[in-house]
Design a protein around this motif. Structure first.
Motif, PDB file in Angstrom:
ATOM      1  N   TYR A 111       0.854  -1.193   0.000  1.00 52.76           N
ATOM      2  CA  TYR A 111       0.000   0.000   0.000  1.00 52.76           C
ATOM      3  C   TYR A 111       0.883   1.233   0.000  1.00 52.76           C
ATOM      4  O   TYR A 111       1.881   1.291   0.734  1.00 52.76           O
ATOM      5  N   LEU A 112       0.527   2.225  -0.798  1.00 54.85           N
ATOM      6  CA  LEU A 112       1.303   3.454  -0.879  1.00 54.85           C
ATOM      7  C   LEU A 112       0.350   4.627  -0.804  1.00 54.85           C
ATOM      8  O   LEU A 112      -0.573   4.742  -1.604  1.00 54.85           O
ATOM      9  N   ALA A 115       0.661  -6.238   5.678  1.00 49.78           N
ATOM     10  CA  ALA A 115       1.051  -5.696   4.373  1.00 49.78           C
ATOM     11  C   ALA A 115       2.167  -4.677   4.544  1.00 49.78           C
ATOM     12  O   ALA A 115       2.281  -4.055   5.598  1.00 49.78           O
ATOM     13  N   PRO A 116       2.994  -4.485   3.511  1.00 44.69           N
ATOM     14  CA  PRO A 116       3.941  -3.368   3.534  1.00 44.69           C
ATOM     15  C   PRO A 116       3.218  -2.066   3.218  1.00 44.69           C
ATOM     16  O   PRO A 116       2.449  -2.001   2.251  1.00 44.69           O
ATOM     17  N   LEU A 122       8.324  -1.842  -3.998  1.00 45.09           N
ATOM     18  CA  LEU A 122       7.452  -2.674  -3.182  1.00 45.09           C
ATOM     19  C   LEU A 122       7.225  -4.045  -3.816  1.00 45.09           C
ATOM     20  O   LEU A 122       7.172  -5.066  -3.124  1.00 45.09           O
ATOM     21  N   LEU A 123       7.092  -4.063  -5.136  1.00 39.91           N
ATOM     22  CA  LEU A 123       6.813  -5.312  -5.841  1.00 39.91           C
ATOM     23  C   LEU A 123       8.072  -6.093  -6.195  1.00 39.91           C
ATOM     24  O   LEU A 123       7.985  -7.156  -6.811  1.00 39.91           O
ATOM     25  N   ALA A 138      14.349  -7.620  -3.380  1.00 39.38           N
ATOM     26  CA  ALA A 138      13.226  -8.552  -3.358  1.00 39.38           C
ATOM     27  C   ALA A 138      11.923  -7.841  -3.005  1.00 39.38           C
ATOM     28  O   ALA A 138      11.921  -6.666  -2.616  1.00 39.38           O
ATOM     29  N   VAL A 139      10.823  -8.559  -3.150  1.00 42.82           N
ATOM     30  CA  VAL A 139       9.523  -8.055  -2.718  1.00 42.82           C
ATOM     31  C   VAL A 139       9.628  -7.616  -1.257  1.00 42.82           C
ATOM     32  O   VAL A 139      10.234  -8.300  -0.423  1.00 42.82           O
ATOM     33  N   VAL A 140       9.048  -6.470  -0.946  1.00 43.07           N
ATOM     34  CA  VAL A 140       9.186  -5.893   0.395  1.00 43.07           C
ATOM     35  C   VAL A 140       8.282  -6.615   1.392  1.00 43.07           C
ATOM     36  O   VAL A 140       7.105  -6.882   1.113  1.00 43.07           O
ATOM     37  N   ALA A 141       8.828  -6.935   2.542  1.00 41.03           N
ATOM     38  CA  ALA A 141       8.081  -7.629   3.588  1.00 41.03           C
ATOM     39  C   ALA A 141       7.100  -6.679   4.262  1.00 41.03           C
ATOM     40  O   ALA A 141       7.260  -5.451   4.206  1.00 41.03           O
ATOM     41  N   PRO A 142       6.069  -7.206   4.929  1.00 44.68           N
ATOM     42  CA  PRO A 142       5.156  -6.345   5.680  1.00 44.68           C
ATOM     43  C   PRO A 142       5.907  -5.447   6.659  1.00 44.68           C
ATOM     44  O   PRO A 142       6.876  -5.863   7.287  1.00 44.68           O
ATOM     45  N   GLY A 143       5.460  -4.211   6.756  1.00 45.44           N
ATOM     46  CA  GLY A 143       6.115  -3.240   7.623  1.00 45.44           C
ATOM     47  C   GLY A 143       5.633  -1.857   7.286  1.00 45.44           C
ATOM     48  O   GLY A 143       4.782  -1.663   6.400  1.00 45.44           O
ATOM     49  N   LEU A 144       6.169  -0.870   7.992  1.00 47.91           N
ATOM     50  CA  LEU A 144       5.832   0.533   7.779  1.00 47.91           C
ATOM     51  C   LEU A 144       7.081   1.248   7.302  1.00 47.91           C
ATOM     52  O   LEU A 144       8.117   1.207   7.975  1.00 47.91           O
TER      53      LEU A 144
END
Length: 335
Positions: free
Chosen positions: A100-101, A124-125, A296-297, A303-309
């Motif tokens: 999410y952005l 989700a990231p 993010l992707l 690599a694909v970004v892990a869930p986080g803020l």
């Protein structure tokens, strides 16, 4: 995973001025990436989707938890170009486990987004990109900061041409951010909120003309404070006439970054960097958002970004962003 194997990136507000340009920027970076243009006006979204190519259009209702989307629809990420007071877009992304952005929150407005992340940290990231032009000032500032062993002060200034405000959503963001809570600045290591005349200051345009401005607080100041040990940080924004238009040309957008401290040789150092895009603010914002989704992707930079803020500087190499800005026509000068 390659871009053509992904589900579409959903751009909420993708039929607006900057949202449409972000869709085009994503298309240029990744020609095979599926894109879904989401908006209240489906016909307008369809027009943008046709212009982007390889894109679909969907109606979006921000008042619904499911955004009014088909229950069977699948997306790879959610970008939001409007102020979603309900945060249904973020809740939807978390429920679906999607990157999410967001782009429209001032520093005083991010508590609800942070709270949702803290409630479901593994969902989700979340990339908070509500910086000036989505990071077009902060990331270059962090790149230029590498010249310093110690940073005492960072002053950012932005000149937005009055003919370059963008669409209704951008105008609403501007009015909300300058009127709601004042501007957050760091003064001698202390956080302050400036209001009224106290927030006023003049800034220097790239042609040397002094322009009336005022402190402004998207997320740049808090990001730079977290990334450096500077004790004085502020961003000032002017809405007026850009240097190019004073010369009788089309409007441009200007960013100045002034950094003061000690160089690696131990000597006092003060530098000013100027960034100018001849087509105004929308292309810069669109590109920075596209680079955020790209990261993010996992389509570039890792690599694909892990869930986080995250803030943009947590994910995007400032040197890479600056290179992309230059490729997009940004002119830079060091003084």
């Amino acid at each position: 995973m390659t871009s053509h194997t992904l589900a579409p990136v959903l751009i909420v507000g993708g039929s607006g001025v900057v949202g449409a340009q972000a869709a085009h920027a994503l298309r240029r970076l990744h020609p095979q990436l599926p894109i879904a243009i989401g908006g209240r006006d489906l016909a307008k979204a369809q027009t943008v989707a046709a212009a982007v190519g390889g894109a679909s259009a969907v109606g979006v209702d921000l008042q619904r938890a499911d955004l009014g989307l088909d229950a069977h629809a699948r997306y790879s990420a959610v970008i939001v170009f409007v102020k979603d007071a309900s945060l249904n877009t973020l809740k939807y992304a978390q429920a679906q486990g999607l990157p999410y952005l967001s782009t429209s929150s001032g520093s005083f407005e991010i508590a609800p987004e942070v709270a949702l992340h803290l409630r479901k940290p593994g969902a989700a990231p979340i990339l908070l990109a509500s910086h000036w032009l989505a990071g077009a000032a902060t990331l270059p500032a962090l790149h230029y900061a590498r010249e310093f062993a110690r940073i005492d002060r960072i002053d950012l200034s932005a000149l937005l041409d009055e003919e370059d405000m963008g669409g209704p959503a951008a105008a609403a963001d501007y009015e909300r951010l300058i009127s709601a809570a004042g501007a957050q600045v760091l003064e001698d290591g202390q956080w302050r909120w400036l209001r009224g005349d106290e927030a006023g200051r003049s800034i220097r345009s790239v042609d040397g003309v002094e322009v009336a401005a005022a402190a402004y607080s998207p997320l740049d100041v808090v990001t730079l404070a977290a990334a450096t040990d500077a004790r004085w940080i502020r961003l000032d924004m002017a809405l007026g006439v850009s240097a190019s238009r004073r010369r009788g040309e089309a409007y441009s957008t200007e960013i100045a970054i002034e950094i003061e401290g000690l160089g690696h040789d131990g000597q006092p150092l003060r530098v000013r960097h100027e960034l100018v895009h001849p087509a105004g603010q929308a292309p810069l914002t669109a590109l920075c958002i596209a680079l955020g989704i790209e990261r993010l992707l996992g389509l570039a930079g890792g690599a694909v970004v892990a869930p986080g803020l995250y803030f943009p500087d947590s994910l995007i190499d400032p040197a890479y962003l600056l290179l992309r800005l230059q490729e997009a026509g940004v002119r830079q000068r060091r003084l």
